[in-house]
Scaffold this active site. Structure first.
Site, mmCIF file in Angstrom:
data_model
loop_
_atom_site.group_PDB
_atom_site.id
_atom_site.type_symbol
_atom_site.label_atom_id
_atom_site.label_comp_id
_atom_site.label_asym_id
_atom_site.label_seq_id
_atom_site.Cartn_x
_atom_site.Cartn_y
_atom_site.Cartn_z
ATOM 1 N N ASN A 64 11.697 21.887 20.368
ATOM 2 C CA ASN A 64 10.910 22.319 18.785
ATOM 3 C C ASN A 64 9.833 23.064 18.933
ATOM 4 O OD1 ASN A 64 9.261 19.990 20.503
ATOM 5 N ND2 ASN A 64 8.403 19.283 18.937
ATOM 6 N N GLU A 74 6.778 23.977 15.840
ATOM 7 C CA GLU A 74 6.007 22.855 14.725
ATOM 8 C C GLU A 74 5.702 24.723 14.152
ATOM 9 O OE1 GLU A 74 4.295 20.295 15.323
ATOM 10 O OE2 GLU A 74 6.008 18.848 16.017
ATOM 11 N N GLU A 129 17.014 20.763 19.630
ATOM 12 C CA GLU A 129 18.207 20.987 19.005
ATOM 13 C C GLU A 129 18.592 21.831 18.190
ATOM 14 O OE1 GLU A 129 16.782 18.492 18.197
ATOM 15 O OE2 GLU A 129 17.509 16.606 19.124
ATOM 16 N N CYS A 143 18.020 14.287 14.866
ATOM 17 C CA CYS A 143 17.335 13.997 13.721
ATOM 18 C C CYS A 143 18.835 14.062 12.654
ATOM 19 C CB CYS A 143 16.706 14.446 13.050
ATOM 20 S SG CYS A 143 17.042 16.579 12.689
ATOM 21 N N CYS A 199 19.344 17.535 12.467
ATOM 22 C CA CYS A 199 20.260 18.522 13.833
ATOM 23 C C CYS A 199 21.567 18.066 13.657
ATOM 24 C CB CYS A 199 19.542 18.502 15.159
ATOM 25 S SG CYS A 199 17.908 19.347 15.225
HETATM 26 N N1 THU Z 1 12.158 16.723 16.882
HETATM 27 C C1 THU Z 1 13.352 16.662 16.898
HETATM 28 O O1 THU Z 1 12.777 18.477 17.774
HETATM 29 N N2 THU Z 1 14.692 16.844 17.175
HETATM 30 C C2 THU Z 1 14.891 15.822 16.878
HETATM 31 O O2 THU Z 1 15.850 15.361 16.714
HETATM 32 C C3 THU Z 1 13.992 14.643 16.063
HETATM 33 C C4 THU Z 1 12.797 15.369 16.029
HETATM 34 C C5 THU Z 1 10.703 17.437 17.044
HETATM 35 C C6 THU Z 1 10.395 18.497 15.138
HETATM 36 C C7 THU Z 1 8.353 17.926 15.749
HETATM 37 O O3 THU Z 1 8.855 19.328 16.059
HETATM 38 C C8 THU Z 1 8.136 16.451 16.314
HETATM 39 O O4 THU Z 1 9.648 15.916 17.043
HETATM 40 C C9 THU Z 1 7.908 15.689 16.053
HETATM 41 O O5 THU Z 1 8.899 15.112 14.930
#
Ligand code: THU
Length: 160
Positions: A62, A64, A75, A112, A115
């Site tokens: 991830n 941000e 993902e 999520c 994704c």
């Molecule tokens: N996140 C993911 O990378 N994948 C997921 O399926 C759920 C959430 C990340 C997004 C964000 O950077 C952090 O987790 C908190 O939500």
């Protein structure tokens, strides 16, 4: 009126040790990818590793952003990278793991909704299921045999 019942069956592994070796190797790559997360806001690091049919492994984490919605999940980072680098190469399996810098994540972290939608697009196009294995930092690992098991009533191009 009729009712429509939708069911999904997932496999539950008590720990990483129960996984077939080639899957635990892929999960280890998700762990490594997780360490490359840029998640200063959530401190929730996620890694994803995709095994392709050409035996390449594409990873993502991830990423941000100070403008929160501009960030991207692990993902989608991995799937888009795989699509960009190996267009048309089928994806066999993805391993996903999350680790928080604030507490130990024991519950399996499932992808999520956005994704799931993105993964579904690749699965529909390649006409072969993508297996998903997902976990927290430790503890149980869940396996879905297809993205469709996580996203019933999928919206895909056949509707357009
Ligand atoms: N996140 C993911 O990378 N994948 C997921 O399926 C759920 C959430 C990340 C997004 C964000 O950077 C952090 O987790 C908190 O939500």
């Amino acid at each position: 009126m009729k009712s429509l019942k939708i069911t999904s069956e997932l496999e539950v592994y008590d720990s990483l040790d129960e996984l077939p070796r080639e899957v635990s190797v892929l999960m280890q790559k998700a762990f490594d990818a997780r360490d490359n997360a840029y998640a200063p806001y959530s401190q929730f690091n996620v890694g994803a590793a995709i095994l392709l049919e050409n035996d390449e492994v594409v990873t993502g984490s991830n990423q941000e952003n100070a403008s929160y919605p501009s960030g991207l999940c692990a993902e989608r980072t991995a799937f888009f990278y795989a699509g960009a680098k190996y267009p048309g190469v089928k994806m066999k399996r993805v391993a996903i793991s999350a680790k928080s810098l604030k507490h130990v994540v024991v519950a399996p972290v499932s992808p999520c909704g956005s994704c799931r939608q993105v993964m579904a697009e690749y699965e529909v196009n390649q006409e072969e299921n993508i297996e998903l294995y997902f976990m927290g930092e430790t503890g149980k690992v869940l396996k879905a045999k297809s993205v469709k098991d996580l996203l019933p009533l999928i919206f895909d191009r056949s509707i357009l």
